[in-house]
Scaffold this active site. Structure first.
Site, PDB file in Angstrom:
ATOM      1  N   LYS A  38      61.416  73.988  70.904  1.00  0.00           N
ATOM      2  CA  LYS A  38      61.668  73.310  69.635  1.00  0.00           C
ATOM      3  C   LYS A  38      61.044  71.920  69.646  1.00  0.00           C
ATOM      4  O   LYS A  38      60.680  71.394  70.704  1.00  0.00           O
ATOM      5  CB  LYS A  38      63.172  73.215  69.375  1.00  0.00           C
ATOM      6  N   ARG A 128      79.614  71.185  67.056  1.00  0.00           N
ATOM      7  CA  ARG A 128      78.486  71.106  66.132  1.00  0.00           C
ATOM      8  C   ARG A 128      78.508  72.349  65.256  1.00  0.00           C
ATOM      9  O   ARG A 128      79.272  72.432  64.311  1.00  0.00           O
ATOM     10  CB  ARG A 128      77.179  70.952  66.932  1.00  0.00           C
ATOM     11  N   TYR A 251      54.659  39.011  66.514  1.00  0.00           N
ATOM     12  CA  TYR A 251      55.691  38.614  65.551  1.00  0.00           C
ATOM     13  C   TYR A 251      56.883  37.966  66.247  1.00  0.00           C
ATOM     14  O   TYR A 251      57.353  38.420  67.281  1.00  0.00           O
ATOM     15  CB  TYR A 251      56.181  39.829  64.763  1.00  0.00           C
ATOM     16  N   MET A 299      53.367  47.678  64.600  1.00  0.00           N
ATOM     17  CA  MET A 299      53.231  49.026  64.074  1.00  0.00           C
ATOM     18  C   MET A 299      52.062  49.785  64.689  1.00  0.00           C
ATOM     19  O   MET A 299      52.169  50.971  65.016  1.00  0.00           O
ATOM     20  CB  MET A 299      53.085  48.999  62.551  1.00  0.00           C
TER      21      MET A 299
END
Length: 354
Positions: A38, A128, A251, A299
């Site tokens: 998966k 779940r 940043y 980013m």
């Protein structure tokens, strides 16, 4: 899908096979293996991983029906179990593509078309999906009422098998054993994942589901002997520039150069899966030497302080490698290797080593 050109992910398929062999050593000779592929095989490439393992395993598991269809279109023929809750809009595709559905609620019997194969999912403590153990008799009645569908197995999920000697694993195993005894013996039964396979020899039933261990990682803090990570992540330096002492980088200006030196720029950032929370936590390897990532990861770029060393643009940079793998990254930001691996952007090309 348009691929990125800023990095590559190398997947060693020979190591994948060795990991499977190592995990099989924990199994009884007749215990079958369901390979969990998966989330694009945990970021490694589901089609290539499944194609490599198909001669060596008995079944595959995916999260959603679209993942299963992709494998069928790439000529994977072994049984494929789909974990997700069946959806009315796509239920017809189970039979079209010979996929095995998961049934975990009464309404799922109504949504699946005649002729569909399915496994029953019981919730023995994961909290779940799944029928409760107390619903066993009711589920048996639903099976009999829906003989136009074909039940071929039943399963559950351990919640704490990543830790050896967990009492809760014993409790879940006991519950699932009692459930299993109520159903026809011809049905396949599976509950053990990688952790249960390696740490709990009595929990196998007739099939185990191997996921993270195939890719070289234990599910928790306890190592599993014989398995090694199969993925490396590489990029390159796109620019090298001089930097003077106390000059800020990135940043927030949270990092300043400790001395005059050189700054390298790597074209990989959090858009690629290099999590911003790893800022100033990692070392990368260039030319066999380790260097710290500095400043906040942005980013599309991250920066590395090279000290007095100089490199040419295009020089290879190792991000994920043997001495700094997904487990190391995960420990720095209090997460798990699964998250690190599945966060790598699928647009980054995967290259396969046989």
């Amino acid at each position: 899908m348009i691929q990125k050109s800023n990095a590559t992910v190398e997947v060693n398929l020979a190591k994948l096979k060795k990991n499977l062999q190592a995990l099989r050593s924990y199994l009884d000779e007749d215990t079958r293996v369901m390979s969990v592929v998966k989330a694009d095989a945990y970021g490694h490439g589901a089609v290539e991983v499944a194609s490599t393992l198909e001669p060596m395993v008995e079944a595959f598991a995916v999260n959603d029906i679209h993942e299963g269809i992709e494998l069928r279109k790439q000529d994977i023929t072994k049984p494929i179990l789909v974990f997700e809750v069946p959806q009315k809009t796509t239920a017809s595709q189970y039979r079209v593509h010979n996929l095995t559905a998961t049934v975990s609620a009464k309404e799922h019997f109504d949504w699946l078309p005649n002729g569909t194969s399915y496994h029953l999912n019981f919730d023995t403590g994961m909290g779940r999906l799944g029928f409760s153990p107390e619903e066993s008799e009711r589920v048996l009645s639903l099976m009999e009422e829906n003989q136009n569908l074909f039940c071929t197995g039943l399963y559950s999920h351990f919640a704490t098998a990543d830790s050896p000697e967990s009492d809760f694993v014993t409790e879940q195993h006991h519950l699932f054993t009692k459930i299993r005894e109520q159903f026809p013996g011809k049905l396949s039964a599976h509950v053990a994942n990688t952790g249960a396979t390696a740490f709990y020899s009595s929990e196998q039933f007739d099939m185990v589901r191997l996921g993270i261990g195939l890719y070289g990682y234990a599910p928790g803090k306890t190592n599993i002997e014989g398995i090694k990570p199969i993925l490396q992540w590489k990029s390159n330096l796109v620019q090298i520039k001089p930097i003077i002492e106390e000059s800020p980088v990135s940043y927030g200006a949270t990092w300043q150069a400790p001395s005059d030196g050189n700054l390298g720029v790597i074209p990989v950032g959090y858009d690629d899966g290099l999590k911003r929370s790893l800022s100033e936590e990692l070392t990368v390897r260039i030319g066999g030497e380790k260097y710290p990532l500095v400043g906040n990861i942005t980013m599309n770029y991250s920066m590395v302080f090279l000290g007095d060393d100089k490199y040419k643009p295009g020089t290879s940079v190792e991000l994920l490698y043997a001495e700094s793998d997904a487990r190391d990254w995960a420990s720095k930001i209090d997460t798990i290797p699964y998250e690190i691996l599945t966060s790598i952007n699928p647009k980054i090309p995967r290259e396969y080593i046989l």
